[in-house]
Design an enzyme around this catalytic site. Structure first.
Site, short mmCIF file in Angstrom:
data_model
loop_
_atom_site.label_atom_id
_atom_site.label_comp_id
_atom_site.label_asym_id
_atom_site.label_seq_id
_atom_site.Cartn_x
_atom_site.Cartn_y
_atom_site.Cartn_z
CG HIS A 125 30.83 47.51 38.26
ND1 HIS A 125 30.12 46.68 37.43
CD2 HIS A 125 30.39 47.25 39.52
CE1 HIS A 125 29.27 45.96 38.14
NE2 HIS A 125 29.42 46.28 39.42
CD GLU A 172 22.18 50.13 44.81
OE1 GLU A 172 21.12 49.55 44.47
OE2 GLU A 172 23.26 49.54 45.00
#
Length: 326
Positions: A128, A59
């Site tokens: 998540h 990321e």
């Protein structure tokens, strides 16, 4: 007007903007191989070739590269896979992307979009399932948007791609399969402007993302009890549309803020403070916030439901500001 899914609406927006502007490209994890984890990029590689790219799981690299690409004259759209992972690239967002235009005296635009699927989704558990917009609220220089329907998904994404400042585009995972009307002609949803999706006179409900649908259901239910609720869909969270919110509160004299994110430090606190600052003398009750409990999202379905805000929580909040038992 045709009916398409939220996912299809974002795909249309990407396709239209990539056809119009050859400097727009998209990249992330599993976009080419899988079409995106939720199918939101399916078919783009077939038409646009290497303007749609899979990249390694980093990321930091994904977001950092977006800044470099934007500074050199392209319009990157970077996918975060899950919004929860945006914290890995926090330095790139907070200290580079958000600040470059200011640090260089406005000499460079930063036209990039970070797409970040968020929200509670069927036992996706603590890492998540988060709504992390609160992490970014305190960073000047970022625009934050979150659509609530297929139409706003397409309109906001097109506006975000054409914006010359960085936009974080939060898209709730549970909205992808949901369908709704979307115009066939080109249209845009303006950044920074909220929408009153249901006018009312008794209480203002300020909300966004998936909670918009829940609040619409609540308003229909309360209508049978003689309660007329006005619903504001923020659409842009930063900067949020203060004028629309304050005008509504001055009319209804009551305000409930509902979001799926944790209440502590959430956007609801900023909205409540703004209403207190600008509309205090019009209030007949304190502003009430509704959101998730201050714990990580559990894996257990029963516990997940317990932690997440439910319609009953919003109804109790509305009863509270109306000084009614319930």
């Amino acid at each position: 007007m045709r009916t398409i899914s939220f996912s299809e609406a974002t795909l249309e927006a990407m396709r239209e903007e990539m056809r119009r502007d050859p400097t727009v490209f998209v990249y992330g994890e599993d976009i080419v191989r899988q079409g995106g984890i939720f199918g939101q990029f399916k078919g783009l590689p077939d038409e646009f070739g290497n303007r749609v790219r899979d990249v390694p799981i980093s990321e930091t690299a994904i977001v950092g590269a977006a800044l470099g690409a934007a500074l050199t004259g392209t319009r990157p759209v970077a996918d975060m896979h899950f919004a929860d992972f945006i914290g890995i690239a926090y330095d790139e967002l907070a200290n580079q992307i958000a600040k470059n235009r200011f640090m260089f005296g406005g000499q460079a635009n930063i036209p990039l979009v970070i797409r970040a699927p968020d929200g509670i989704a069927n036992q996706a558990a603590a890492q998540h399932s988060q709504s992390v917009e609160g992490w970014l609220q305190n960073i000047p220089g970022l625009i934050i948007v979150t659509p609530s329907s297929p139409a706003t998904a397409k309109g906001l994404l097109k506006s975000a791609i054409r914006q010359n400042d960085p936009v974080i585009y939060f898209e709730h995972k549970m909205l992808y399969p949901q369908k709704g009307p979307v115009p066939e002609e080109e249209f845009f949803t303006p950044l920074g402007k909220a929408e009153i999706i249901r006018p009312g006179k008794d209480v203002t409900i300020v909300t966004y993302s998936i909670m918009v649908q829940k609040c619409e259901e609540i308003a229909k239910q309360l209508e049978t009890e003689g309660i007329d609720a006005e619903i504001i869909d923020l659409l842009t969270l930063k900067p949020f549309d203060r004028e629309t919110v304050i005008a509504s509160v001055k009319k209804t004299h009551r305000c409930v803020v509902a979001h799926e994110a944790v209440v502590t430090g959430g956007l609801g606190a900023e909205i409540a403070a703004t209403v207190q600052d600008l509309a205090f003398y019009w209030l007949d009750a304190p502003v009430v916030r509704v959101g998730a409990k201050n714990v990580p999202i559990p894996f257990s379905p029963l516990m997940e439901k317990y932690v997440a805000p439910q319609k009953e929580d919003v109804i109790r909040a509305i009863y509270r500001v109306l000084h009614r038992e319930g």
